[in-house]
Design a protein around this motif. Structure first.
Motif, mmCIF file in Angstrom:
data_model
loop_
_atom_site.group_PDB
_atom_site.id
_atom_site.type_symbol
_atom_site.label_atom_id
_atom_site.label_comp_id
_atom_site.label_asym_id
_atom_site.label_seq_id
_atom_site.Cartn_x
_atom_site.Cartn_y
_atom_site.Cartn_z
ATOM 1 N N LEU A 129 0.813 -1.208 0.000
ATOM 2 C CA LEU A 129 0.000 0.000 0.000
ATOM 3 C C LEU A 129 0.849 1.261 0.000
ATOM 4 O O LEU A 129 0.417 2.321 -0.456
ATOM 5 N N THR A 130 2.053 1.153 0.548
ATOM 6 C CA THR A 130 2.911 2.335 0.594
ATOM 7 C C THR A 130 3.323 2.794 -0.800
ATOM 8 O O THR A 130 3.827 3.900 -0.972
ATOM 9 N N ASP A 131 3.106 1.935 -1.818
ATOM 10 C CA ASP A 131 3.375 2.350 -3.191
ATOM 11 C C ASP A 131 2.305 3.321 -3.686
ATOM 12 O O ASP A 131 2.532 4.068 -4.630
ATOM 13 N N ASP A 132 1.132 3.271 -3.040
ATOM 14 C CA ASP A 132 0.065 4.204 -3.367
ATOM 15 C C ASP A 132 0.368 5.556 -2.714
ATOM 16 O O ASP A 132 0.708 5.619 -1.546
ATOM 17 N N SER A 133 0.237 6.622 -3.475
ATOM 18 C CA SER A 133 0.652 7.934 -2.969
ATOM 19 C C SER A 133 -0.137 8.346 -1.736
ATOM 20 O O SER A 133 0.432 8.848 -0.763
ATOM 21 N N TYR A 134 -1.464 8.126 -1.770
ATOM 22 C CA TYR A 134 -2.276 8.544 -0.629
ATOM 23 C C TYR A 134 -1.968 7.693 0.601
ATOM 24 O O TYR A 134 -1.841 8.208 1.713
ATOM 25 N N ALA A 135 -1.846 6.371 0.415
ATOM 26 C CA ALA A 135 -1.512 5.489 1.532
ATOM 27 C C ALA A 135 -0.143 5.837 2.103
ATOM 28 O O ALA A 135 0.078 5.782 3.315
ATOM 29 N N SER A 136 0.774 6.205 1.232
ATOM 30 C CA SER A 136 2.111 6.585 1.686
ATOM 31 C C SER A 136 2.056 7.840 2.533
ATOM 32 O O SER A 136 2.765 7.968 3.535
ATOM 33 N N ILE A 137 1.195 8.764 2.159
ATOM 34 C CA ILE A 137 1.029 9.990 2.944
ATOM 35 C C ILE A 137 0.457 9.671 4.316
ATOM 36 O O ILE A 137 0.886 10.226 5.333
ATOM 37 N N LEU A 138 -0.511 8.760 4.364
ATOM 38 C CA LEU A 138 -1.118 8.377 5.641
ATOM 39 C C LEU A 138 -0.107 7.699 6.562
ATOM 40 O O LEU A 138 -0.233 7.760 7.781
ATOM 41 N N ASP A 139 0.876 7.025 5.987
ATOM 42 C CA ASP A 139 1.964 6.385 6.739
ATOM 43 C C ASP A 139 1.431 5.345 7.729
ATOM 44 O O ASP A 139 1.481 5.526 8.943
ATOM 45 N N PRO A 140 0.908 4.198 7.220
ATOM 46 C CA PRO A 140 0.354 3.175 8.124
ATOM 47 C C PRO A 140 1.433 2.469 8.940
ATOM 48 O O PRO A 140 2.496 2.144 8.431
ATOM 49 N N LYS A 141 1.115 2.245 10.223
ATOM 50 C CA LYS A 141 1.981 1.500 11.131
ATOM 51 C C LYS A 141 1.160 0.381 11.774
ATOM 52 O O LYS A 141 -0.012 0.570 12.101
ATOM 53 N N LEU A 142 1.794 -0.796 11.961
ATOM 54 C CA LEU A 142 1.078 -1.973 12.447
ATOM 55 C C LEU A 142 1.626 -2.428 13.793
ATOM 56 O O LEU A 142 2.818 -2.278 14.069
ATOM 57 N N CYS A 143 0.730 -3.005 14.590
ATOM 58 C CA CYS A 143 1.142 -3.580 15.875
ATOM 59 C C CYS A 143 0.307 -4.822 16.161
ATOM 60 O O CYS A 143 -0.913 -4.829 15.942
ATOM 61 N N LEU A 144 0.960 -5.864 16.641
ATOM 62 C CA LEU A 144 0.286 -7.094 17.056
ATOM 63 C C LEU A 144 0.387 -7.213 18.570
ATOM 64 O O LEU A 144 1.456 -7.007 19.150
ATOM 65 N N LEU A 145 -0.730 -7.536 19.212
ATOM 66 C CA LEU A 145 -0.696 -7.730 20.658
ATOM 67 C C LEU A 145 -1.720 -8.770 21.071
ATOM 68 O O LEU A 145 -2.677 -9.054 20.346
ATOM 69 N N GLU A 146 -1.499 -9.331 22.252
ATOM 70 C CA GLU A 146 -2.400 -10.337 22.811
ATOM 71 C C GLU A 146 -3.087 -9.755 24.049
ATOM 72 O O GLU A 146 -2.449 -9.119 24.889
ATOM 73 N N TYR A 147 -4.399 -9.966 24.112
ATOM 74 C CA TYR A 147 -5.177 -9.532 25.275
ATOM 75 C C TYR A 147 -5.762 -10.769 25.953
ATOM 76 O O TYR A 147 -6.330 -11.616 25.283
ATOM 77 N N PRO A 148 -5.617 -10.894 27.279
ATOM 78 C CA PRO A 148 -5.043 -9.939 28.240
ATOM 79 C C PRO A 148 -3.573 -10.219 28.582
ATOM 80 O O PRO A 148 -3.074 -9.670 29.556
#
Length: 642
Positions: A328-347
């Motif tokens: 998605l970062t190849d898409d100009s708009y998505a690149s502007i948004l700058d997505p960041k990901l995180c994985l976590l377990e609850y609880p």
């Protein structure tokens, strides 16, 4: 006959009204809404078949096929009617986030066996005629085996009622009472109808109670975001609470768009929300084979995918999900948004829901340069990070016990060659945990509403400080204080400031209030009215952090400002040709429209001389001094200014 059928007619229009409301308000998305929609459709069809059944009796003497039509209508009604109880029980499991229990064999048998039995009993009537009979002479007559239908139906109802009672804590008092009323009212009406067959009360009783469920339990404004159609943060909180109550775990994939607010301001909301909807569809396509997942949207610009079964290794089981974001970062708009990901377990990673939600908002600050994805367990072992688990309590304790204090960072006037003002900065020093960084407690204070009492402390401290007898002798003209979004939107903000001014006799010219550009972009009459009123009382305003995100020169010009503060991130590049050009042009533009400029984060002598050459008005940063406590700050000024 007509007077008796009136109850079914009313029920029919009630169900139609509910369906209209559901489709008009787009309440057909999500497992909860689909479960409720199934109940309403079965009730509506049952009501129509019940009406057609009684009207078909009038055809018996008019047409040769009348008797056959009456039989078809009656059997159809009885077949469809039995599904209502099943779908309502499923609705209970869905609404209480307990749908996972239906994977157990015992629960499936308890649900399906009665339904199969009911249908077999109905079919057996084709041969035994012990359930009911339809004849030209007597029309519809109940048979001796009708009690079997009522008995099994009663067993279904008892099962559903017991499930509701066991899951009461997942619903809350009002919602539980509303859903329980369906069984109570239906039981009373069914009992009456079994004794008085001419009064058709079953469908109208269900219609009334389901209308209450629709109005009280299914509130789309609580569950769904109107712009994206995804579940809201409050719906996420509810699911996490229910998971905790049932001792279950979940895996969360959090996608934050670092520049969401700036992109919305710059490109518009329509483009942003279309992107979110397209992203939702792509995620759903990738994980469609998984059961028990939901997508949530946070208005701050974040998507959370919750896998209610927990233990989902996204990198191994669904690498295409991670690849999707990289592509998605190849898409100009998505690149502007700058997505960041995180994985976590609850609880496992977070037992406290507030801490988890707080981490979801700001996890990207723990990413290394160039890093796109983070696993929560990589950072939560840090001692300081664990403060997030209790940060709300620490803030509350700080307010009650006076653990907050004000620091002051002097601001140097390049024209007068002296310190003429300062920025007031709040600090938290907890007796147990020691000094807590502002970037840790301020976001939590803002998200929990504690920023209001914290902000009140700041206002009180500054109004008191600027009225000390030797304030002007120190060479100071005013003190800058940060005004939060929540404070600016308070209807009683002006009243509070008036009370402080009267209490301390504070000259309004000694107070300058900093607002951020995102705050300036909000469309709030309360905020604008507060600013206008305070301006009339001779308080001044400055724009903080100019140059971060997508700075809007028009918005800055439209604001009633006296100062614009250029952010440290821009000052850091002042030694480069492009950085020097950016700051030179910014200063020139701001001077042309009557604003003075403060450059923040100045740390070296070279930066100082360049900014002086570029005609900057004021400088703030470690080059001169770090933030200091009040007494140390006074001694500093006495030494430097006097």
């Amino acid at each position: 006959m007509k007077s008796i059928l009136v109850f079914n007619y009313v029920a029919f229009f009630v169900y139609v009204a509910i369906l209209f409301s559901i489709y008009y308000r787009n309440m057909f998305k999500g497992i909860e809404n689909r479960a409720f929609l199934r109940v309403i459709w079965f009730c509506l069809v049952s009501t129509m078949l019940d009406i057609s059944m009684y009207w078909s009796f009038a055809l018996i003497h008019r047409f040769s096929f009348g008797l056959a039509v009456a039989h078809i209508a009656t059997y159809s009604y009885l077949f469809v009617r039995q599904f209502i109880m099943l779908t309502y029980i499923i609705l209970i499991f869905v609404q209480t986030d307990s749908i996972f229990k239906l994977q157990k064999k015992a629960y499936r048998i308890a649900l399906i066996a009665p339904l199969v039995t009911l249908h077999l009993v109905i079919l057996s009537n084709l041969f035994t005629h012990q359930l009911f009979t339809i004849t030209p002479e007597d029309y519809y007559q109940r048979g001796p085996h009708m009690f079997i239908l009522y008995g099994i139906g009663m067993g279904y109802s008892i099962f559903g009622f017991v499930c509701l009672c066991r899951m009461r804590r997942y619903l809350g008092e009002v919602k539980w009472l509303t859903m329980t009323s369906t069984y109570i009212v239906d039981f009373l009406c069914a009992l009456y109808q079994s004794l008085n067959a001419d009064y058709l009360l079953e469908m109208i009783s269900s219609a009334i109670t389901l209308l209450l469920v629709h109005l009280i339990v299914y509130r789309p404004e609580e569950m769904f975001d109107p712009d994206t159609g995804l579940y809201t943060k409050e719906a996420l909180r509810k699911q996490l609470t229910n998971l905790k109550l049932s001792n279950r775990s979940a895996t969360l994939l959090v996608i934050n768009f670092a520049n969401a607010q700036e992109a919305r301001n710059y490109f518009g909301d329509e483009k942003f929300f279309n992107f979110i909807k397209q992203t939702e569809q792509k995620i759903a396509e990738i994980i469609s084979e998984l059961n028990g997942y939901k997508l949530y949207y946070n208005s701050a610009g974040s998507i959370q995918v919750v896998f209610s079964q927990g233990g989902v290794d996204m990198e191994k089981e669904h690498p295409e999900m991670i690849d999707m974001w990289r592509n998605l970062t190849d898409d100009s708009y998505a690149s502007i948004l700058d997505p960041k990901l995180c994985l976590l377990e609850y609880p496992q990673d977070f037992s406290n829901i507030d801490s988890l939600l707080q981490f979801c908002r700001f996890f990207q600050r723990y990413l290394k340069p160039g890093q796109m994805m983070l696993k929560a367990d990589e950072v939560i072992k840090d001692k300081n990070f664990r403060l997030l688990e209790n940060i709300s309590d620490i803030i509350t304790k700080g307010i009650e016990e006076g653990n907050f204090e004000m620091y002051y960072q002097p601001i140097f006037d390049l024209k007068q060659k002296r310190f003429s003002s300062a920025e007031a900065l709040i600090r938290l020093n907890d007796p147990q945990h020691g000094f807590i960084p502002p970037d840790m407690f301020i976001p939590t204070a803002e998200s929990t509403g504690l920023i209001i009492p914290v902000g009140n402390f700041v206002l009180e401290s500054i109004f008191k400080f600027v009225t000390i007898p030797d304030f002007m002798d120190l060479g100071l003209h005013y003190i800058e204080l940060n005004l939060s979004v929540e404070q600016l939107l308070q209807k009683d903000l002006v009243s509070k400031i008036n009370q402080l001014q009267e209490k301390y006799g504070t000259p309004s010219e000694r107070i300058n209030m900093e607002i951020t550009e995102s705050m300036a972009g909000m469309h709030s009459m309360t905020g604008y009215n507060n600013v206008e009123t305070l301006l009339k009382k001779n308080y001044s305003f400055s724009l903080d952090d100019y140059g971060t995100g997508y700075s809007n020169i028009k918005r800055a010009i439209d604001l009633p400002l006296s100062l614009v503060k250029i952010d440290k991130s821009i000052v850091d590049i002042v030694e480069t040709p492009s950085g020097r050009s950016i700051i030179r042009n910014t200063i020139a533009m701001m001077h042309d429209v009557g604003f003075k400029i403060v450059c923040e984060g100045v740390e070296t002598e070279k930066q100082y001389h360049i900014l002086e050459e570029l005609d900057c008005d004021f400088i703030q940063g470690f080059y001169f001094a770090r933030p200091m406590k009040r007494d140390e700050f006074i001694r500093f000024l006495q030494e430097k200014n006097i």
